[in-house]
Design an enzyme around this catalytic site. Structure first.
Site, short mmCIF file in Angstrom:
data_model
loop_
_atom_site.label_atom_id
_atom_site.label_comp_id
_atom_site.label_asym_id
_atom_site.label_seq_id
_atom_site.Cartn_x
_atom_site.Cartn_y
_atom_site.Cartn_z
N GLY A 1 1.95 0.61 -4.19
CA GLY A 1 2.89 -0.22 -4.73
C GLY A 1 4.19 0.64 -5.30
CG LEU B 1 -0.53 0.36 2.53
CD1 LEU B 1 -0.41 1.72 2.68
CD2 LEU B 1 -1.43 -0.09 3.69
CE1 TYR B 2 3.29 1.42 4.58
CE2 TYR B 2 5.64 0.80 4.13
CZ TYR B 2 4.39 0.91 5.10
OH TYR B 2 4.60 0.44 6.25
N PRO B 3 3.30 4.26 -1.07
CG PRO B 3 3.85 6.23 -1.98
CD PRO B 3 3.35 5.00 -2.48
#
Length: 187
Positions: free
Chosen positions: A63, A52-54
């Site tokens: 991604g 789920l980042y950033p």
């Protein structure tokens, strides 16, 4: 640098872990590359990311942090062995990741494969559930009366968790991940 055992794995990880949750919003590829190089030069051998980042999370960015790390790995493939790479599958609630559905056995496999592609590596050392499916006191649910555990169906919860753990075990047996864990959960 001080090191500790990663759970019961027998793997030593630096007590300082290089977090990457802002890479792609607050940090560029070049800055991330510099941070990875600096961390490795100081003995840090533990890098953390998540699908789920950033952060803050966004549909058009999720991604990206894994992609940034993957770009570094692609440029430095011989150095992949120099660090322990951790990533995580997002729990339920984000509509742009698996339509916001709960973690399932199938989504574990899907998430591992997608993370491997973005990370441009053959394996993830530590793959974690970012937060569990079950009701837990996190994300502003710490106030009294916000969580009622007695409403949970323990048989359903146990069966769902068993399926997830079996999928993680399948990924371990396939060599896609080395170890699994749980993040963002309280006792």
């Amino acid at each position: 640098m001080q090191y500790s055992k990663l759970g019961s794995s027998g793997v030593n990880v630096s007590r300082v872990c290089l977090g990457s949750m802002t890479w792609g919003i607050q940090n560029t590829q070049q800055e991330a590359n510099e941070q990875i190089e600096f961390a490795l030069s100081k003995g840090i051998n533990f890098i953390d990311t998540a699908e789920l980042y950033p952060v803050p999370p966004a549909a058009d960015k999720h991604g990206d942090t894994e992609r940034i790390i993957g770009n570094w790995i692609a440029t430095n493939p011989a150095r992949r062995k120099d660090f322990v790479l951790a990533s995580k599958i997002a729990g339920p609630g984000l509509s742009y990741i698996r339509d916001g559905h709960k973690i399932t056995a199938e989504s574990v496999i899907e998430s591992v494969d997608a993370s491997l592609g973005r990370l441009k590596t053959d394996y993830i050392d530590l793959f974690q559930l970012h937060w569990p499916n079950r009701v837990s006191p996190h994300f502003a649910k710490h106030w009294p009366g916000q969580v009622t555990f007695s409403k949970a169906n323990s048989d359903v919860e146990t069966n769902q968790m068993l399926e997830i753990l079996q999928a993680l075990d399948d990924c371990i047996k396939a060599g896609k991940i080395r170890f699994c864990g749980l993040s963002d959960d309280t006792p």
